[in-house]
Every structure is written in structure tokens, then in C-alpha cells.
Design a protein around this motif. Structure first.
Motif, mmCIF file in Angstrom:
data_model
loop_
_atom_site.group_PDB
_atom_site.id
_atom_site.type_symbol
_atom_site.label_atom_id
_atom_site.label_comp_id
_atom_site.label_asym_id
_atom_site.label_seq_id
_atom_site.Cartn_x
_atom_site.Cartn_y
_atom_site.Cartn_z
ATOM 1 N N ARG A 105 0.804 -1.221 0.000
ATOM 2 C CA ARG A 105 0.000 0.000 0.000
ATOM 3 C C ARG A 105 0.836 1.269 0.000
ATOM 4 O O ARG A 105 0.313 2.346 -0.227
ATOM 5 N N SER A 106 2.129 1.134 0.266
ATOM 6 C CA SER A 106 3.016 2.293 0.249
ATOM 7 C C SER A 106 3.780 2.408 -1.073
ATOM 8 O O SER A 106 4.660 3.262 -1.203
ATOM 9 N N LEU A 107 3.447 1.546 -2.052
ATOM 10 C CA LEU A 107 4.130 1.562 -3.336
ATOM 11 C C LEU A 107 3.963 2.917 -4.018
ATOM 12 O O LEU A 107 2.849 3.430 -4.119
ATOM 13 N N ARG A 108 5.075 3.474 -4.514
ATOM 14 C CA ARG A 108 5.039 4.801 -5.133
ATOM 15 C C ARG A 108 5.126 4.753 -6.656
ATOM 16 O O ARG A 108 4.614 5.653 -7.319
ATOM 17 N N ARG A 109 5.781 3.720 -7.197
ATOM 18 C CA ARG A 109 5.932 3.618 -8.653
ATOM 19 C C ARG A 109 5.490 2.236 -9.118
ATOM 20 O O ARG A 109 5.899 1.229 -8.546
ATOM 21 N N LEU A 110 4.690 2.200 -10.176
ATOM 22 C CA LEU A 110 4.252 0.941 -10.775
ATOM 23 C C LEU A 110 4.369 1.047 -12.288
ATOM 24 O O LEU A 110 3.807 1.952 -12.900
ATOM 25 N N HIS A 111 5.114 0.103 -12.890
ATOM 26 C CA HIS A 111 5.311 0.075 -14.331
ATOM 27 C C HIS A 111 4.896 -1.295 -14.847
ATOM 28 O O HIS A 111 5.487 -2.314 -14.467
ATOM 29 N N ILE A 112 3.860 -1.321 -15.688
ATOM 30 C CA ILE A 112 3.405 -2.555 -16.324
ATOM 31 C C ILE A 112 3.522 -2.373 -17.829
ATOM 32 O O ILE A 112 2.985 -1.421 -18.397
#
Length: 406
Positions: free
Chosen positions: A18-25
Motif C-alpha cells: 500500500r506504500s508503493l510509489r511507482r508501478l510500471h506494467i
């Protein structure tokens, strides 16, 4: 099936972060709006969301506004057809990349926080809901806005883009001028630009021509004013390369007909662009061309004026590749230069009231002439422009919004 199972497991696993700041798919063919809806619900700390080449993603879900910390939304190469209107509530969003979203047909109103908007090769895009609210336009601070090869944009959208370009580029220039010589000087880090389909230099460019060069006569400048810098416009024909630059050479004219260069493409001004499929309008302001900011110059503009004729010539050109060489096969179909004066900084907002009225009248004339050529079934609602008195900038802007989005 294995890919779908993995995506379900991945979705449930990532929700724990829940603290993830960057997501690249990248290239996930199983990512659709419903899966993205679940991700958004669980990852409310995201600052960067990068979804590229996800070909089963056809829309951005309505709950995108839950990402209150989002600063970058990068959707390059997806098959989205529309973006939720709730995107306007992402008050920290600064960068939106929709390049190569070839099925995207409309773009809703965006948050004022947007600094970079890339809609390159959106070949189905027809409608852009750019704000025409005076308050919102004057609070926006766009650095890069490009609609390259969005050839289906309707006239209402192109007009709205043009009005926003005018307000934004002048506002940024004046804002930067006002900080020079202070302890809080602003550096833009490069040119501020707008690029969109079109074949005419906007009318607010005092000096404009259908050629590749234009001369500014400083003797006819605003009395008791100093030129602080320039805003540039170029109409460029088709490009075939993805590594293009549009730039200008600048010359001071002497009293004996000679010209002295005041810079060239390396140190004067240029902007980068990918390939063009048709004529495009390229507008930009470059802080490097701010005369007051050129401390490295050995002579001030006043000293130069005493030595030369009060004329500056600008020659625009295009180039491709890494070699700084002009391309003679790429046509520049028009150009314009708008000098920016120190006294205008204080009067800008008052002048906008009068200039907006002129813009309204000009648009009415152009649209009326086009109306006469429409087929009977295509005749549009007649546009009537009431008289605007000084001080009615807000009302005039609202009426312009009503007109553009009938």
C-alpha cells in the motif's frame, strides 16, 4: 489462462504494498479496466503509474481520482478510447502521456497542475476539452503540450488549444521575466512549447509571414518600453524522421546592409519534435532568448541599438539527426515573432480582456465563412457575439467556452 492466473495473483499480492510509489506494467494483454480498478483501490500512494502497450486496456476507470498523490500517468501505446472525467481531480498530476493511443477519441478537462501533456499520434482524437475559464487558464503552468499528428481534431478543440497556448506562453514568459534580478529567479530548463495541427500563424503574432524569415522593426516598438524577449511560431510541413529540430538564426542589421549574427541553432533557440504527417503549428518561448537574462553578452541591447539599425531578422529552419545541418527539403510554410515588452508584464491581464474580444470576433468571422460552405444537413447553430465591455473578462471567457462547446 496461465497469464490470467498470474495477473490475479499479482493483483492480490501487489495490494499488500500500500506504500508503493511507482508501478510500471508493460505489454500486459490481460490488464483491463476492471483489474486496473482493483489496483487503484489498493495503491493510493502511487506517484507514478506507467502502463505501456497494454492492448486490452480500453478505458481509465472512474476511481482514478483516488490516486491523490499521482504525479505521472503514462499510458503510451494502450488502446484506451476515453479517459474518465474524474482525472480533473488529480490535483498533483503534472505529466500525462497518451502518445500512440490510436483509439482515443476524446480527452476530458484536465487538472490545472498539468505541466506536460503528450498526445502524439492519437489518430482518432477528435475532441479536447481544454478549459476556457479565465481563473483556471491563468493558474495553469504548462511547459510542454503537443498534439502532433492528431489530424482529426475538430475546429472547436483546435481553437481551445490555440487560446490556451496564447495565455499560457505569455503568462510563463511574464512570470519568468518578473523574477530576473531577484533572489527567486525562475529557470524553466528549456523552451516552453505548444504543437498542434494547423497551417496559419496565430493572429496575435504582430510580425508574421508565409515565408521562412521575418524582420522585427524595433523602431516601431511600444513607447517607453524595453523588449525582454521573443515568442516564436513556425508552420512546418511534413517531417519523415523521428529526430527533428525546429530552430532559428537571429541577426542584427547594420546601417550599411550587413548582418551580424546574434546566435545560431546551438545557442539561440530550437525545439524537438517527432515526425509530422501534415502541417503543424509550433509555438515556443525560450528563456535563452530573454535579452535581460543574457549576462554573458558583452554588449547590452541598448549598446547594440546604438551601433546598428533597429531591426532584428529571424530565419527559421528544420533539421534532422545529430548533425546541426539545415534541411532545405523540409518546408517552413510560415513564421511569426511576438516581442514581449517589460511594460506588458503589469498590463497583461487587462490587455487580455480586449484581446479576447478580438479573438471572439475573429473566430466568429472564420466560422461564419465556413458555415456557408456546409451541406444543408450540416448547418451549425448561428453564432452571435454580444458586445463585451472592459472588465468583463470572466464573462467573455465563459461565453467563449459556451461557443466552443455548443
Amino acid at each position: 489462462m496461465a497469464t490470467l492466473t498470474f495477473l490475479i495473483l499479482f493483483t492480490h499480492s501487489i495490494l499488500a504494498l500500500r506504500s508503493l510509489r511507482r508501478l510500471h506494467i508493460y505489454g500486459c494483454t490481460q490488464l483491463d479496466a476492471s483489474n486496473l480498478h482493483i489496483l487503484v483501490n489498493g495503491l493510493k500512494s502511487l506517484e507514478t503509474l506507467k502502463l505501456e502497450e497494454c492492448r486490452n486496456l480500453f478505458e481509465i476507470p472512474d476511481n482514478i481520482n483516488l490516486l491523490s498523490s499521482l504525479r505521472e500517468l503514462l499510458l503510451k501505446g494502450t488502446d484506451i478510447e476515453s479517459v474518465s472525467a474524474s482525472i480533473k481531480h488529480l490535483s498533483k498530476l503534472e505529466k500525462l502521456d497518451l502518445s500512440d493511443c490510436r483509439r482515443l477519441y476524446s480527452l476530458p478537462e484536465l487538472p490545472q497542475s498539468i505541466k506536460e501533456l503528450y498526445a502524439i499520434n492519437c489518430s482518432s482524437l477528435e475532441t479536447v476539452m481544454f478549459t476556457l475559464s479565465a481563473v483556471e487558464m491563468l493558474h495553469a503552468y504548462k511547459l510542454h503540450t503537443t498534439f502532433q499528428n492528431c489530424v482529426k481534431l475538430d475546429q472547436h478543440s483546435l481553437s481551445a488549444i490555440g487560446v490556451n497556448a496564447y495565455v499560457n506562453i505569455k503568462k510563463v514568459a511574464y512570470d519568468q521575466f518578473s523574477t530576473i534580478g531577484t533572489n527567486s529567479i525562475k529557470f524553466l530548463g528549456g523552451p516552453v512549447d505548444f504543437i498542434y495541427p494547423g497551417s496559419e500563424v496565430p493572429e496575435w503574432f504582430v510580425y508574421r509571414t508565409t515565408q521562412a524569415s521575418v524582420t522585427v522593426d524595433l523602431s516601431s516598438s511600444v513607447p517607453c518600453s524595453k523588449i525582454m524577449g521573443f515568442i516564436f511560431c513556425v508552420i512546418v510541413d511534413q517531417f519523415t524522421s523521428n529526430d527533428n529540430y525546429i530552430g532559428c538564426d537571429c541577426y542584427m542589421e547594420t546601417g550599411v546592409g550587413e548582418r551580424v549574427t546574434r546566435g545560431h541553432m546551438d545557442n539561440w533557440s530550437s525545439i524537438h519534435a517527432c515526425e509530422f504527417f501534415s502541417d503543424h503549428v509550433c509555438l515556443w518561448y525560450d528563456e535563452k532568448c530573454c535579452l535581460k537574462n543574457q549576462e554573458c553578452e558583452s554588449e547590452s541591447i541598448e549598446e547594440l541599438m546604438a551601433s546598428y539599425n533597429p531591426k532584428i531578422s529571424f530565419e527559421f529552419f528544420a533539421k534532422t539527426g545529430s548533425i546541426w545541418e539545415k534541411r532545405i527539403d523540409i518546408m517552413v510554410n510560415g513564421c511569426g515573432v511576438c516581442p514581449v515588452y517589460d511594460t506588458e508584464c503589469d498590463n497583461f491581464f487587462k490587455q487580455m480582456e480586449l484581446e479576447l474580444e478580438m479573438t471572439l470576433q475573429s473566430m466568429a468571422t472564420k466560422m461564419s465563412s465556413k458555415e456557408a460552405t456546409l451541406a444543408p444537413k450540416q448547418v451549425c447553430k448561428k453564432l452571435i457575439f454580444p458586445h463585451h465591455q472592459i472588465g468583463t473578462w470572466k464573462n467573455a471567457t465563459q461565453e467563449l467556452k459556451d461557443i466552443l462547446f455548443l
